[in-house]
Design a protein around this motif. Structure first.
Motif, PDB file in Angstrom:
ATOM      1  N   ALA A 113       0.827  -1.206   0.000  1.00  0.00           N
ATOM      2  CA  ALA A 113       0.000   0.000   0.000  1.00  0.00           C
ATOM      3  C   ALA A 113       0.865   1.261   0.000  1.00  0.00           C
ATOM      4  O   ALA A 113       0.553   2.245  -0.693  1.00  0.00           O
ATOM      5  CB  ALA A 113      -0.931  -0.005   1.214  1.00  0.00           C
ATOM      6  N   LEU A 114       1.961   1.255   0.757  1.00  0.00           N
ATOM      7  CA  LEU A 114       2.857   2.402   0.785  1.00  0.00           C
ATOM      8  C   LEU A 114       3.508   2.625  -0.574  1.00  0.00           C
ATOM      9  O   LEU A 114       3.649   3.771  -1.035  1.00  0.00           O
ATOM     10  CB  LEU A 114       3.932   2.203   1.860  1.00  0.00           C
ATOM     11  CG  LEU A 114       3.472   2.340   3.319  1.00  0.00           C
ATOM     12  CD1 LEU A 114       4.590   1.919   4.265  1.00  0.00           C
ATOM     13  CD2 LEU A 114       3.027   3.767   3.615  1.00  0.00           C
ATOM     14  N   ILE A 115       3.911   1.539  -1.221  1.00  0.00           N
ATOM     15  CA  ILE A 115       4.529   1.653  -2.545  1.00  0.00           C
ATOM     16  C   ILE A 115       3.543   2.235  -3.550  1.00  0.00           C
ATOM     17  O   ILE A 115       3.857   3.171  -4.299  1.00  0.00           O
ATOM     18  CB  ILE A 115       5.032   0.264  -3.016  1.00  0.00           C
ATOM     19  CG1 ILE A 115       6.234  -0.176  -2.174  1.00  0.00           C
ATOM     20  CG2 ILE A 115       5.414   0.313  -4.498  1.00  0.00           C
ATOM     21  CD1 ILE A 115       6.630  -1.627  -2.405  1.00  0.00           C
ATOM     22  N   LEU A 116       2.332   1.688  -3.579  1.00  0.00           N
ATOM     23  CA  LEU A 116       1.318   2.165  -4.526  1.00  0.00           C
ATOM     24  C   LEU A 116       0.938   3.610  -4.248  1.00  0.00           C
ATOM     25  O   LEU A 116       0.732   4.410  -5.172  1.00  0.00           O
ATOM     26  CB  LEU A 116       0.090   1.262  -4.471  1.00  0.00           C
ATOM     27  CG  LEU A 116       0.297  -0.178  -4.962  1.00  0.00           C
ATOM     28  CD1 LEU A 116      -0.945  -1.020  -4.702  1.00  0.00           C
ATOM     29  CD2 LEU A 116       0.647  -0.192  -6.453  1.00  0.00           C
ATOM     30  N   ASN A 117       0.842   3.954  -2.961  1.00  0.00           N
ATOM     31  CA  ASN A 117       0.512   5.324  -2.582  1.00  0.00           C
ATOM     32  C   ASN A 117       1.600   6.292  -3.037  1.00  0.00           C
ATOM     33  O   ASN A 117       1.315   7.368  -3.574  1.00  0.00           O
ATOM     34  CB  ASN A 117       0.319   5.406  -1.075  1.00  0.00           C
ATOM     35  CG  ASN A 117      -0.164   6.776  -0.616  1.00  0.00           C
ATOM     36  OD1 ASN A 117      -1.121   7.306  -1.155  1.00  0.00           O
ATOM     37  ND2 ASN A 117       0.493   7.338   0.375  1.00  0.00           N
ATOM     38  N   ALA A 118       2.870   5.883  -2.826  1.00  0.00           N
ATOM     39  CA  ALA A 118       3.988   6.737  -3.225  1.00  0.00           C
ATOM     40  C   ALA A 118       4.056   6.885  -4.744  1.00  0.00           C
ATOM     41  O   ALA A 118       4.312   7.986  -5.269  1.00  0.00           O
ATOM     42  CB  ALA A 118       5.296   6.163  -2.694  1.00  0.00           C
ATOM     43  N   GLU A 119       3.821   5.796  -5.461  1.00  0.00           N
ATOM     44  CA  GLU A 119       3.871   5.856  -6.928  1.00  0.00           C
ATOM     45  C   GLU A 119       2.751   6.738  -7.475  1.00  0.00           C
ATOM     46  O   GLU A 119       2.968   7.533  -8.402  1.00  0.00           O
ATOM     47  CB  GLU A 119       3.771   4.444  -7.507  1.00  0.00           C
ATOM     48  CG  GLU A 119       5.024   3.611  -7.268  1.00  0.00           C
ATOM     49  CD  GLU A 119       4.884   2.184  -7.785  1.00  0.00           C
ATOM     50  OE1 GLU A 119       3.746   1.780  -8.109  1.00  0.00           O
ATOM     51  OE2 GLU A 119       5.911   1.485  -7.868  1.00  0.00           O
ATOM     52  N   ALA A 120       1.544   6.604  -6.906  1.00  0.00           N
ATOM     53  CA  ALA A 120       0.435   7.435  -7.365  1.00  0.00           C
ATOM     54  C   ALA A 120       0.706   8.910  -7.067  1.00  0.00           C
ATOM     55  O   ALA A 120       0.419   9.785  -7.888  1.00  0.00           O
ATOM     56  CB  ALA A 120      -0.860   6.984  -6.692  1.00  0.00           C
ATOM     57  N   SER A 121       1.277   9.174  -5.885  1.00  0.00           N
ATOM     58  CA  SER A 121       1.584  10.556  -5.515  1.00  0.00           C
ATOM     59  C   SER A 121       2.684  11.122  -6.398  1.00  0.00           C
ATOM     60  O   SER A 121       2.652  12.307  -6.753  1.00  0.00           O
ATOM     61  CB  SER A 121       1.996  10.630  -4.044  1.00  0.00           C
ATOM     62  OG  SER A 121       0.937  10.209  -3.207  1.00  0.00           O
ATOM     63  N   ALA A 122       3.676  10.282  -6.756  1.00  0.00           N
ATOM     64  CA  ALA A 122       4.752  10.735  -7.641  1.00  0.00           C
ATOM     65  C   ALA A 122       4.199  11.116  -9.002  1.00  0.00           C
ATOM     66  O   ALA A 122       4.593  12.133  -9.602  1.00  0.00           O
ATOM     67  CB  ALA A 122       5.809   9.640  -7.778  1.00  0.00           C
ATOM     68  N   ALA A 123       3.263  10.315  -9.511  1.00  0.00           N
ATOM     69  CA  ALA A 123       2.654  10.627 -10.812  1.00  0.00           C
ATOM     70  C   ALA A 123       1.893  11.946 -10.750  1.00  0.00           C
ATOM     71  O   ALA A 123       1.959  12.766 -11.674  1.00  0.00           O
ATOM     72  CB  ALA A 123       1.728   9.485 -11.233  1.00  0.00           C
ATOM     73  N   LYS A 124       1.166  12.156  -9.643  1.00  0.00           N
ATOM     74  CA  LYS A 124       0.429  13.412  -9.490  1.00  0.00           C
ATOM     75  C   LYS A 124       1.392  14.596  -9.365  1.00  0.00           C
ATOM     76  O   LYS A 124       1.128  15.683  -9.887  1.00  0.00           O
ATOM     77  CB  LYS A 124      -0.469  13.346  -8.257  1.00  0.00           C
ATOM     78  CG  LYS A 124      -1.650  12.398  -8.402  1.00  0.00           C
ATOM     79  CD  LYS A 124      -2.493  12.390  -7.131  1.00  0.00           C
ATOM     80  CE  LYS A 124      -3.675  11.433  -7.254  1.00  0.00           C
ATOM     81  NZ  LYS A 124      -4.473  11.380  -6.006  1.00  0.00           N
ATOM     82  N   ALA A 125       2.519  14.373  -8.667  1.00  0.00           N
ATOM     83  CA  ALA A 125       3.498  15.451  -8.503  1.00  0.00           C
ATOM     84  C   ALA A 125       4.086  15.862  -9.849  1.00  0.00           C
ATOM     85  O   ALA A 125       4.283  17.041 -10.128  1.00  0.00           O
ATOM     86  CB  ALA A 125       4.606  15.010  -7.547  1.00  0.00           C
TER      87      ALA A 125
END
Length: 446
Positions: A113-125
């Protein structure tokens, strides 16, 4: 995504232990916040859903019964048929490794969940659409699963606790948990009863009645007992130290700022600011914008330093994040229930401020519970509902008072507990000194 951390053997072992040990193992898994999403293998997720379905039918959790019930409704293939059930149960002849399987499944789920959350946030950033507060809140929510330690009491255990509480009360040896958190005002404690663990308390008023000021005084009072979280969307953090200081000292910050205070008053105000600086257990957050962010941050903070209370100023200032087809009132009601869950789960009082409609002002009357209906399900979710009301007449000096008269420095406020589970309804007078935004008890100025 096959590169995400997972352990299908541990998932299989967890499912097998639940089938072998029944409701006892299932209860422990649910306490550990295991959900369908915790399983990496889609077949295992369906298996877990089937176990919960069986449990929901009040049937024993057993491999044979599960196969029979799924066959009856034509869903046996959801778990891979009889072969799928046999594969799961064959991997765990005993439940000795249950704790290991449970921790493995939960830990790896959190990591994914942390990995997916970080990847989604990176894409949004990268796209310039990142919301830092949402990222922090979602991360805290994920980590709260990792540290889940909830223990569910039985009725016998709860009754034992109740007996011990009653014995202490009779013997005059009540402890902190028995007493609850006292309000800053004597009359409130005498007539309303202290704020108790597990309560969601609504403090409501129309604008200008001082509800934010009352909330700050409560936060300061409760900080003496332990860590308190204050969420302020009404006032930014940078402005709060001066307001705290004037409430402590009784010296108006406006008078100090404009050079109209005496030297003695200035010294008292500065001493109060130093006292505010020493309030290290009062944690103030003014950046969270959604109620989901608030709830996630509360749970995360509680894991690091157990909280004594939470104060939210105020409900309608936060975005309830309406779901599709949902109106704002319904969304607020959904989130008020979330705060009630926080109070119960963390076993602390949660004080939520709320605005009431202008109907009270137009009709020139005392607030009533129905005035909260525009704020979701506050009335039914709250353990207590308290109102701050300025009547037309100040009975202490037998004169009329206009809350909108800026020249009036002191207001007579009637605090009304319109709902109180276990405490009942009551009224208590207060004096509100507007220059220092400080409430004082009428019977005992403190």
């Amino acid at each position: 995504m096959s590169d995400l951390p997972h352990n299908v053997e541990a998932e299989r072992g967890l499912l097998a232990c639940v089938l072998l040990d029944g409701a006892s193992a299932l209860s422990k898994a649910l306490d550990a916040k295991i959900t369908e999403d915790a399983f990496y293998d889609p077949q295992h997720a369906k298996f877990w859903r089937s176990i919960l379905w069986l449990h929901g039918k009040n049937l024993p959790i057993d491999a044979v019964i599960l196969a029979e019930e799924l066959t009856r409704v034509g869903k046996l293939e959801d778990v891979g048929g009889v072969y799928g059930i046999s594969v799961v149960t064959a991997d765990c002849p005993t439940t000795a490794q249950f704790a290991y399987f449970l921790e493995q499944v939960r830990e790896l789920y959190v990591r994914r969940a942390l990995i997916l959350n970080a990847e989604a946030s990176a894409a949004k950033a990268r796209a310039g659409a990142i919301n830092v507060e949402d990222y922090v809140a979602s991360t805290h929510a994920i980590l709260s699963i990792r540290h889940a330690t909830e223990n569910i009491k039985t009725l016998v255990e709860a009754t034992d606790d109740a007996i011990a509480t009653a014995e202490r009360a009779i013997a005059g040896k009540r402890n902190e948990e028995d007493v609850g958190l006292e309000w800053p005002w004597r009359d409130w404690n005498d007539k309303f009863g202290p704020a108790r663990q597990g309560e969601m308390i609504i403090l409501a008023a129309r604008p200008g009645m001082g509800k934010s000021s009352a909330a700050r005084q409560c936060a300061m009072k409760w900080e003496n007992e332990g860590d308190v979280a204050l969420f302020s969307r009404e006032m930014p953090l940078g402005q709060l130290p001066h307001l705290f200081a004037q409430q402590i000292s009784g010296v108006s910050w406006k008078e100090v700022r404009n050079g109209r205070a005496t030297h003695e008053a200035e010294r008292e105000f500065m001493a109060a600011l130093l006292e505010v600086k020493g309030m290290k257990r009062l944690h103030i957050f003014d950046r969270d914008r959604t109620l989901a962010q608030v709830a996630a941050r509360v749970r995360a903070l509680h894991q690091m330093r157990p909280l004594k209370a939470v104060v939210i100023d105020y409900l309608q200032r936060y975005d309830p994040q309406q779901e599709k087809g949902e109106n704002r009132d319904t969304a607020l009601g959904r989130m008020s229930m979330a705060f009630k869950d926080v109070a119960i789960d963390l076993n602390i009082p949660v004080l939520v401020l709320a605005q009431i409609g202008r109907g009270v002002e137009r009709e020139n009357r005392t607030p009533r519970l129905s005035d909260l209906r525009e704020s979701g399900n506050l009335e039914q979710d709250a353990d207590r509902v308290q109102f701050l009301h300025a009547p037309e007449k100040n009975p202490l000096i037998n004169t009329l008072q206009d809350p909108f008269d800026d020249t009036l420095s002191t207001l007579y406020i009637e605090a009304i507990q319109a709902k109180g589970r276990g405490e009942g309804q009551a009224r208590a007078p207060l004096s509100f000194h507007r220059p220092t935004t400080r409430f004082l008890s009428i019977t005992n100025e403190r």
